[in-house]
Every structure is written in structure tokens, then in C-alpha cells.
Design an enzyme around this catalytic site. Structure first.
Site, mmCIF file in Angstrom:
data_model
loop_
_atom_site.group_PDB
_atom_site.id
_atom_site.type_symbol
_atom_site.label_atom_id
_atom_site.label_comp_id
_atom_site.label_asym_id
_atom_site.label_seq_id
_atom_site.Cartn_x
_atom_site.Cartn_y
_atom_site.Cartn_z
ATOM 1 N N SER A 133 0.818 -1.220 0.000
ATOM 2 C CA SER A 133 0.000 0.000 0.000
ATOM 3 C C SER A 133 0.849 1.266 0.000
ATOM 4 C CB SER A 133 -0.921 0.005 1.226
ATOM 5 O OG SER A 133 -0.150 -0.006 2.423
ATOM 6 N N THR A 142 7.125 0.956 1.109
ATOM 7 C CA THR A 142 8.509 1.347 0.802
ATOM 8 C C THR A 142 8.616 2.853 0.628
ATOM 9 O OG1 THR A 142 8.751 -0.772 -0.353
ATOM 10 C CG2 THR A 142 10.479 0.873 -0.702
ATOM 11 N N TRP A 143 7.650 3.435 -0.051
ATOM 12 C CA TRP A 143 7.637 4.889 -0.293
ATOM 13 C C TRP A 143 7.520 5.655 1.018
ATOM 14 C CZ3 TRP A 143 3.025 7.844 -2.897
ATOM 15 C CH2 TRP A 143 3.442 9.142 -3.244
ATOM 16 N N HIS A 171 3.507 -4.312 9.790
ATOM 17 C CA HIS A 171 2.189 -4.571 9.228
ATOM 18 C C HIS A 171 1.215 -5.012 10.328
ATOM 19 C CE1 HIS A 171 3.728 -4.120 5.246
ATOM 20 N NE2 HIS A 171 4.336 -5.282 5.161
ATOM 21 N N TYR A 200 -2.914 6.157 0.362
ATOM 22 C CA TYR A 200 -1.939 6.160 -0.721
ATOM 23 C C TYR A 200 -2.359 7.106 -1.839
ATOM 24 C CZ TYR A 200 0.853 4.250 -4.596
ATOM 25 O OH TYR A 200 1.704 4.093 -5.661
ATOM 26 N N ARG A 206 6.861 -2.164 -8.699
ATOM 27 C CA ARG A 206 6.161 -2.661 -9.886
ATOM 28 C C ARG A 206 5.677 -1.492 -10.737
ATOM 29 N NH1 ARG A 206 1.077 -4.742 -11.699
ATOM 30 N NH2 ARG A 206 0.017 -3.850 -9.889
#
Length: 344
Positions: free
Chosen positions: A88, A91-92, A156, A244, A310
Site C-alpha cells: 500500500s 517502501t515509499w 504490518h 496512498y 512494480r
């Protein structure tokens, strides 16, 4: 009770596949082996089985790590926890948080060439509680007292299952979730890429039905969302709740919002000298995807880092799900989130 994955490990020890699984079994404490015998189970997405533990679904090694974390983690008021639903924007958000918090130690505008985010994956800089910090060995209790403050962690784990010390301290939690339609598709593609070779792929239809029933790592998705959502309303100084899609639409606004929430707001000088824009560029999908630190090598649980990146697009689910599937999941989410004030 039907045999658990521990039993299955022993049934297949004649082959190389069995040896692989036995290695996993060896990492489980006796306490965890006994516990999972009593838990409801379903076919796993990445492991042979996934278990319902404390109201959410997870893998055996995750269960063990979470037990140890809950027993031993001592939060500090300066701690920052980046909590997310898998796939979701984890990483960002980790990259943005690290860059914001450490912008005085690792200058964005003057020493960009030596910034840790250029040579390290964000998951190394903001380690996962359940995979990295407590996931290395049975009952492993690391010494975290000497970590540089503020300490940054990722997880998580649902809010209700966080260590008591996190809830009771002044530590802060940034949470992000995503449209479940995109989250499902991203999760399905990702887990099929990183699953062990001896396990069959999850067909789209079967995976979708399990997701709709809430059977997904750290899910049901709606329960995890609601846990952090309700806490962000009750204690807005404790939990910052992000979507997001909102972050994608106005990253500048939300980067400033994150900084303010964490107690490190940008100064007028920083806003004027391009610090915010530099952080956004450094942490962008395009920038991170091209870095060698994110293109090669493996990460925790031995999956390739390149699979973390991705498309990072909104609405990509339409390329995989039928309109009927989209309508079904949308209706489920609307029903589960009804009355909460949270919607997608």
C-alpha cells in the site's frame, strides 16, 4: 484437529523441498509450535498455511516474532512507527519518513550523493519489527537501547496487537492504506513472484475469494484499516492516517503534514530552498526503482528487492479484475467500513 504446517514439515522430509521447510520449522520455538496447533488455518499465500492469530492472519514465523515483540519491546517517546497494509506504499512511506526525520543529519540539498537512501533499501533503514528486528531466531530479543534516536521501525501488525509500551508511550505512528482493489492485485502479483518454488501459484479467482473473506496476511484488510482509523480519530497526536491515493495526488502537502505530525516541521528557509521538493524527488518511485540498492540482492525472507517496485499506479486493478469482481469487493468494503467515516 487437522495437521498443521509443523506436521506437514515432517511428512515431506524425504526431499529437498522438505529440507527447506524443516529449516523453517527449526526457527520456531516450542511455544510457537504448540500454539499453532490450536489456531484456525487456511492455505497460505506464501507459506503452506496461514494462521488466525489474535484476530488476524499471519505466518508461523510472524507469529513467533510478534509474541516476542509484544513481550519485550520497550518503546521510547521519540520512536516513530511506520505502519501499513502490505503493498500500500510501504517502501515509499518508509523512504519519506527516513528522509524527513534525518534531513539535518543527512542533508538533502548539500550532500545528496552520500544520502543513505541512495545506497540502502528503505526497509534496511526502517526495519520491520516482525521480519527484521524480532524475526531472526526463536525468542530473539535484540538490544535496541543503543539505536540512534529517533528510532524508526516499520510494521504490518494491526494496532490492537502492537506492544503495550507503544500504545502507552508518546511514540508516534504513521499509517498508510490503499484502495483495496489495487492492494489486492498488487499483493497477488507480488506474492506469486516471491513464493517458494515448491508451492503452487495462487490462481486469481481463488486468491480473490480468500481476500474477500479477509484471509490475507495481517488481514482482514478492513479490520486493520479500522483499527488505525479509529485510533487516529481518538488520538490524532498519536496516529496519522494516510491514504496512498491522497499522497500520490498531493505529495508536497502530505510531506509537510508528516513532518509537522512528527514534530519536525519544515522551516520557511527549507520551504524556500527546495528541501521538500528534493525529498520528494529522492523518494520517488522512479528514483528508487533505478537505484542499484533496490534492483539487486535479496531482502528479509530471501525475496529479490526488485519485486518491491512494480507500477505504483492508481486504478491498475481494472487490468486484472472483472467489473463483477470490482463491484463485489467494493460492496464488501462499503459494508465493513459503514458508519466509520472511512471510505475509498
Amino acid at each position: 484437529m487437522a495437521p498443521t504446517n509443523v506436521t506437514c514439515f515432517r511428512e515431506e522430509n524425504e526431499s529437498e523441498k522438505g529440507e527447506e521447510i524443516t529449516i523453517e520449522e527449526d526457527k520456531l520455538s516450542q511455544e510457537c509450535k504448540e500454539l499453532i496447533l490450536s489456531l484456525p488455518r487456511e492455505r497460505g499465500w506464501r507459506t503452506r498455511y496461514i494462521y488466525l492469530f489474535q484476530g488476524f492472519w499471519c505466518q508461523p514465523l510472524e507469529i513467533q516474532a510478534i509474541i516476542t515483540f509484544q513481550k519485550h519491546f520497550q518503546a521510547k517517546d521519540s520512536d516513530v512507527i511506520v505502519a501499513t497494509i502490505p503493498k500500500s506504499g510501504t517502501t515509499w512511506l518508509k523512504a519519506l519518513t527516513f528522509a524527513i526525520v534525518n534531513r539535518h543529519t543527512h542533508s538533502i540539498t548539500t550532500s545528496m550523493s552520500s544520502h543513505p537512501l541512495l545506497t540502502s533499501n528503505p526497509h534496511e533503514l526502517v526495519p520491520f519489527i516482525e521480519y527484521t528486528v524480532y524475526g531472526n531466531a526463536p525468542s530473539h530479543v535484540p538490544n535496541l537501547s543503543n539505536m540512534t534516536e529517533p528510532r524508526l521501525f516499520g510494521t504490518h501488525i494491526p494496532f490492537h496487537a502492537l506492544a503495550k509500551s507503544i500504545k502507552e508511550s508518546n511514540s508516534r505512528i504513521i499509517y498508510i492504506c490503499r484502495n483495496p482493489l489495487d492492494t489486492f492485485v498488487s499483493t497477488w502479483i507480488f506474492l506469486n513472484k516471491i513464493k517458494p518454488e515448491h508451492l503452487p501459484e495462487f490462481e486469481l479467482g481463488e486468491a480473490f475469494e480468500k481476500y474477500c473473506k479477509g484471509i490475507i496476511g495481517f488481514g482482514p484488510t478492513w479490520d486493520q484499516m479500522l483499527g488505525y482509523w479509529k485510533e487516529s480519530i481518538a488520538r490524532p497526536s498519536k496516529v496519522l492516517f494516510l491514504k496512498y491515493e491522497d499522497l500520490k495526488k498531493d505529495v508536497n502537502f502530505h510531506v509537510k503534514r508528516i513532518a509537522e505530525f512528527l514534530g519536525w516541521p519544515f522551516t520557511s528557509e527549507e520551504e524556500g530552498d527546495g528541501t521538500i521538493e528534493s525529498i520528494i524527488k529522492l523518494c520517488s518511485f522512479e528514483k528508487m526503482k533505478e537505484l542499484e540498492a533496490n534492483k539487486s540482492g535479496t531482502f528479509a525472507r530471501n525475496f529479490e528487492r526488485k519485486y518491491l517496485f512494480r507500477k505504483a499506479e492508481m486504478g491498475d486493478w481494472v487490468n486484472y479484475l472483472s467489473p463483477e469482481m470490482g463491484e463485489k469487493l467494493s460492496q464488501i468494503m462499503e459494508e465493513k467500513l459503514s458508519g466509520s467515516g472511512l471510505s475509498f
